[in-house]
Design an enzyme around this catalytic site. Structure first.
Site, mmCIF file in Angstrom:
data_model
loop_
_atom_site.group_PDB
_atom_site.id
_atom_site.type_symbol
_atom_site.label_atom_id
_atom_site.label_comp_id
_atom_site.label_asym_id
_atom_site.label_seq_id
_atom_site.Cartn_x
_atom_site.Cartn_y
_atom_site.Cartn_z
ATOM 1 N N ILE A 24 0.820 -1.216 0.000
ATOM 2 C CA ILE A 24 0.000 0.000 0.000
ATOM 3 C C ILE A 24 0.849 1.259 0.000
ATOM 4 O O ILE A 24 0.324 2.370 -0.019
ATOM 5 C CB ILE A 24 -0.972 0.024 1.211
ATOM 6 C CG1 ILE A 24 -0.229 -0.155 2.534
ATOM 7 C CG2 ILE A 24 -2.048 -1.033 1.054
ATOM 8 C CD1 ILE A 24 -1.134 -0.095 3.761
ATOM 9 N N GLY A 25 2.171 1.120 0.005
ATOM 10 C CA GLY A 25 3.042 2.283 -0.037
ATOM 11 C C GLY A 25 4.496 1.870 0.026
ATOM 12 O O GLY A 25 4.821 0.725 0.350
ATOM 13 N N VAL A 70 5.379 -0.526 2.758
ATOM 14 C CA VAL A 70 4.247 -0.674 3.672
ATOM 15 C C VAL A 70 3.235 -1.605 3.034
ATOM 16 O O VAL A 70 2.811 -1.383 1.891
ATOM 17 C CB VAL A 70 3.599 0.682 4.004
ATOM 18 C CG1 VAL A 70 2.439 0.481 4.984
ATOM 19 C CG2 VAL A 70 4.625 1.647 4.577
ATOM 20 N N LYS A 94 4.929 -2.018 8.124
ATOM 21 C CA LYS A 94 6.061 -1.300 7.535
ATOM 22 C C LYS A 94 7.292 -2.193 7.622
ATOM 23 O O LYS A 94 7.740 -2.542 8.714
ATOM 24 C CB LYS A 94 6.298 0.026 8.273
ATOM 25 C CG LYS A 94 7.356 0.916 7.642
ATOM 26 C CD LYS A 94 7.383 2.283 8.316
ATOM 27 C CE LYS A 94 8.361 3.230 7.658
ATOM 28 N NZ LYS A 94 8.340 4.581 8.298
ATOM 29 N N ASP A 142 7.341 16.710 9.667
ATOM 30 C CA ASP A 142 7.039 16.352 8.279
ATOM 31 C C ASP A 142 5.530 16.373 8.043
ATOM 32 O O ASP A 142 4.976 15.503 7.369
ATOM 33 C CB ASP A 142 7.613 14.975 7.940
ATOM 34 C CG ASP A 142 7.641 14.699 6.435
ATOM 35 O OD1 ASP A 142 7.608 15.671 5.658
ATOM 36 O OD2 ASP A 142 7.706 13.522 6.045
#
Length: 273
Positions: free
Chosen positions: A26-27, A34, A49, A142
């Site tokens: 998903i990332g 991830v 992660k 961030d």
């Protein structure tokens, strides 16, 4: 069985054993991927992660240590929760709360600006998370739309603490340029020591502008031009933005950190609007 369907099991820290079935990516980041996973017993969804320890240089290791340290002390309904950390010789696994509703940047990019009511609800939840973090001396560093997630029920979750740090008090000066340039405060572009809370507050002003207009306040073709725009606080608020929201944005996006609204001031304005 394909690679993403393999079960990650027997990942032991002390007496704790993780048991998750991976269902897809998903990332991804520079040092991590991830994945969506399910706990084999409870069937709960998590975001897994996965970090390749062999690719982490000393700086990346320090950032990872800070990320884990920050998340271990965070328990708030608007902050992504770290459930557990699991380790193997060449891999590190962070088991995180799964939001499932996409991120704010994607929503704004595909659907345009938020309605006034949706903006109030979203910003209030982000603000609640940041107030909590700053109260326990955790600085995000961030904050950006990509790191604001929605749950399937619409709740907001602030995520990605890869650049976060803990300070002993709010007046501790920091000196590392972190985050995304379009969200960076003037003092970061001037390469000065800075107060973490003030940098997070500035980023929230950029986020609020993005939410109410669908565009970013500081845009330029080159990094040099972007730097000048930010340092000189050159941005234009459309006249149709509601008055209270205009005042809030102008009170946050101030060149001098000491002139910016404090989080409690921002909360007061949001509650009275």
């Amino acid at each position: 069985m394909c690679k993403d369907e393999k079960t990650i099991k027997d990942l032991i820290i002390g007496r704790r054993v993780g048991f998750y079935k991976v269902r897809g990516e998903i990332g991804c980041g520079t040092f991590s991927r991830v994945k969506l996973a399910f706990h084999a017993l409870t069937k709960d969804k998590v975001a897994l992660k996965v970090l390749d320890k062999t690719r982490l240089d000393s700086q990346a290791q320090r950032l990872l240590s800070k990320e884990i340290s920050s998340m271990e002390c965070l328990q708030h309904p608007n902050v992504v929760c770290l459930y557990e950390v699991m380790e193997k010789p060449s891999r590190l696994y962070l088991v995180l709360e799964y939001a499932g509703g996409g991120d704010l940047h994607n929503r704004l990019s595909t659907q345009g600006k938020l309605s006034e009511n949706a903006c109030k609800i979203t910003f209030a939840q982000i603000l609640s998370a940041i107030k909590y973090m700053h109260n326990i001396n955790v600085i995000h560093r961030d904050l950006k739309a990509e790191n604001v997630l929605f749950t399937s029920s619409g709740c907001i979750k602030v995520a990605d603490f890869g650049f976060s740090t803990q300070v002993s008090n709010r007046n501790d000066a920091l000196d590392t340029f972190c985050g995304s340039p379009p969200y960076a405060a003037p003092e970061l572009f001037r390469d000065e020591c800075y107060l973490g809370a003030s940098v997070d507050v500035w980023a929230m002003g950029v986020l609020l502008f993005f939410m109410v207009t669908g565009t970013m306040p500081f845009r330029a073709e080159t990094m040099g031009k972007l730097r000048r725009c930010v340092i000189e606080c050159e941005y234009t608020l459309p006249p149709w933005v509601p008055g209270p929201c205009q005042r809030l944005i102008r009170g946050i996006l101030k060149e001098a950190p000491a002139d910016r609204y404090a989080v409690d001031q921002m909360l007061g304005i949001c509650q009275s609007a």
